[in-house]
Scaffold this motif. Structure first.
Motif, short mmCIF file in Angstrom:
data_model
loop_
_atom_site.label_atom_id
_atom_site.label_comp_id
_atom_site.label_asym_id
_atom_site.label_seq_id
_atom_site.Cartn_x
_atom_site.Cartn_y
_atom_site.Cartn_z
N PHE A 159 29.91 -7.27 -5.36
CA PHE A 159 31.31 -6.58 -4.91
C PHE A 159 31.89 -7.38 -4.14
CE2 PHE A 159 34.69 -4.19 -2.82
CZ PHE A 159 35.56 -4.11 -4.23
N VAL A 160 31.08 -7.37 -3.25
CA VAL A 160 31.23 -7.79 -1.11
C VAL A 160 31.20 -8.82 -2.18
CG1 VAL A 160 31.22 -8.17 0.83
CG2 VAL A 160 30.21 -5.55 -0.11
N THR A 161 30.53 -10.12 -1.89
CA THR A 161 30.81 -11.37 -1.88
C THR A 161 31.67 -11.89 -2.89
OG1 THR A 161 27.98 -11.04 -2.42
CG2 THR A 161 29.10 -12.81 -3.14
N ALA A 162 32.51 -11.19 -4.46
CA ALA A 162 32.92 -11.79 -5.25
C ALA A 162 34.58 -11.23 -3.82
CB ALA A 162 32.93 -11.11 -6.15
N ALA A 163 34.46 -9.99 -3.91
CA ALA A 163 35.53 -9.77 -2.97
C ALA A 163 36.07 -11.08 -1.19
CB ALA A 163 35.63 -8.80 -2.23
N ALA A 164 34.93 -11.44 -0.94
CA ALA A 164 34.73 -12.55 0.42
C ALA A 164 35.59 -14.24 -0.23
CB ALA A 164 33.20 -11.99 0.92
N THR A 165 34.77 -13.89 -1.36
CA THR A 165 35.23 -15.16 -2.21
C THR A 165 36.46 -15.58 -2.84
OG1 THR A 165 34.08 -14.95 -3.81
CG2 THR A 165 32.63 -15.97 -2.21
N GLY A 166 37.11 -14.48 -2.64
CA GLY A 166 38.45 -14.61 -3.78
C GLY A 166 38.14 -14.45 -4.55
N ALA A 167 36.73 -13.98 -5.69
CA ALA A 167 37.04 -13.99 -6.71
C ALA A 167 37.37 -12.57 -7.52
CB ALA A 167 35.59 -14.57 -6.91
N ALA A 168 38.94 -12.39 -8.24
CA ALA A 168 39.43 -11.17 -7.77
C ALA A 168 38.72 -10.29 -9.21
CB ALA A 168 40.44 -12.02 -7.99
N VAL A 169 38.53 -11.72 -10.45
CA VAL A 169 38.07 -11.15 -11.29
C VAL A 169 36.74 -10.29 -12.36
CG1 VAL A 169 38.00 -11.63 -14.06
CG2 VAL A 169 39.77 -12.77 -12.90
N GLU A 170 36.20 -11.55 -10.99
CA GLU A 170 34.99 -10.69 -10.58
C GLU A 170 34.61 -9.17 -10.07
OE1 GLU A 170 35.30 -13.97 -9.94
OE2 GLU A 170 34.59 -15.13 -11.89
N ALA A 171 35.09 -9.52 -8.49
CA ALA A 171 35.31 -8.26 -7.96
C ALA A 171 36.22 -6.99 -9.55
CB ALA A 171 36.48 -8.32 -6.94
N CYS A 172 36.93 -7.46 -9.56
CA CYS A 172 37.71 -5.97 -10.00
C CYS A 172 36.73 -5.55 -11.59
CB CYS A 172 38.91 -6.36 -10.99
SG CYS A 172 40.40 -6.54 -8.96
N ALA A 173 35.66 -6.43 -11.92
CA ALA A 173 35.25 -6.30 -13.33
C ALA A 173 34.18 -5.42 -12.86
CB ALA A 173 34.72 -7.22 -13.11
N LEU A 174 34.02 -4.97 -11.99
CA LEU A 174 32.94 -4.14 -10.57
C LEU A 174 33.13 -2.96 -10.20
CD1 LEU A 174 30.91 -6.95 -8.59
CD2 LEU A 174 30.10 -5.65 -11.02
N LEU A 175 34.63 -2.71 -10.45
CA LEU A 175 34.71 -1.28 -9.77
C LEU A 175 34.78 -0.85 -11.14
CD1 LEU A 175 38.48 -2.60 -8.34
CD2 LEU A 175 36.34 -1.47 -7.50
N ALA A 176 35.35 1.12 -10.89
CA ALA A 176 34.94 1.77 -11.64
C ALA A 176 36.31 1.72 -12.89
CB ALA A 176 34.79 3.25 -10.79
N PRO A 177 36.71 2.65 -13.71
CA PRO A 177 38.33 2.76 -14.35
C PRO A 177 38.93 3.13 -13.71
CG PRO A 177 36.53 3.03 -15.76
CD PRO A 177 35.55 2.81 -14.45
N ARG A 178 38.35 4.61 -13.16
CA ARG A 178 39.48 5.13 -12.05
C ARG A 178 40.07 4.55 -10.89
NH1 ARG A 178 38.06 11.07 -11.04
NH2 ARG A 178 38.10 11.22 -13.35
N ALA A 179 38.80 3.89 -10.02
CA ALA A 179 39.05 3.21 -9.00
C ALA A 179 40.23 2.05 -9.12
CB ALA A 179 37.94 2.42 -8.40
N ARG A 180 40.01 1.13 -10.45
CA ARG A 180 40.70 -0.34 -11.02
C ARG A 180 42.15 0.75 -11.29
NH1 ARG A 180 37.34 -2.29 -13.06
NH2 ARG A 180 37.81 -0.80 -14.85
N ASP A 181 42.12 1.48 -12.09
CA ASP A 181 43.60 1.86 -12.41
C ASP A 181 44.53 2.99 -10.97
OD1 ASP A 181 42.94 1.47 -15.01
OD2 ASP A 181 42.41 3.64 -15.43
N ALA A 182 44.01 3.25 -9.76
CA ALA A 182 44.18 3.49 -8.92
C ALA A 182 44.82 2.55 -8.14
CB ALA A 182 43.70 4.84 -8.70
#
Length: 124
Positions: free
Chosen positions: A33-56
């Motif tokens: 998640f940290v690596t995806a966030a750092a490289t701007g890979a939003a799709v990959e980072a968002c896919a690693l979020l729990a549903p409730r965290a993503r929905d919030a």
């Protein structure tokens, strides 16, 4: 009485062993998640979020908040059952284990006081 204590001790050892065995998996997810966030890979980072965290995060999704997640390497993880905490030199991440693997429930978290964290995403 000794038998009961032995059974309880054995159960505690097996739970602790499971947590220790799961820690590398939780740490790998947190680092991904940290690596995806750092490289701007939003799709990959968002896919690693729990549903409730993503929905919030609402309709804007997670892309706008990814820059708020520190990009320091994850150095450790601790697991308690299906909950985990991963740490870097810059922040804390929280995870939950779902049937398909570990997902981030809180990221960019900093201790506010002895029991409460403020998080850029999700939180505790």
């Amino acid at each position: 009485m000794q038998k009961v204590i032995g059974v309880v001790a054995a159960a505690l050892v097996s739970v602790a062993a499971c947590g220790a065995a799961d820690a590398p998996d939780a740490q790998v997810t947190a680092q991904g998640f940290v690596t995806a966030a750092a490289t701007g890979a939003a799709v990959e980072a968002c896919a690693l979020l729990a549903p409730r965290a993503r929905d919030a995060l609402g309709p804007a999704g997670c892309s706008p908040v990814l820059p708020e997640v520190p990009h320091a390497p994850v150095v450790s993880a601790s697991v308690w059952g299906d909950e985990a905490q991963a740490r870097s030199a810059a922040d804390t991440l929280f995870l939950h284990e779902f049937p398909d693997g570990w997902r981030i429930t809180g990221a960019g978290c900093h201790l506010r006081n002895e029991q409460v964290y403020d998080c850029a995403i999700g939180g505790r």
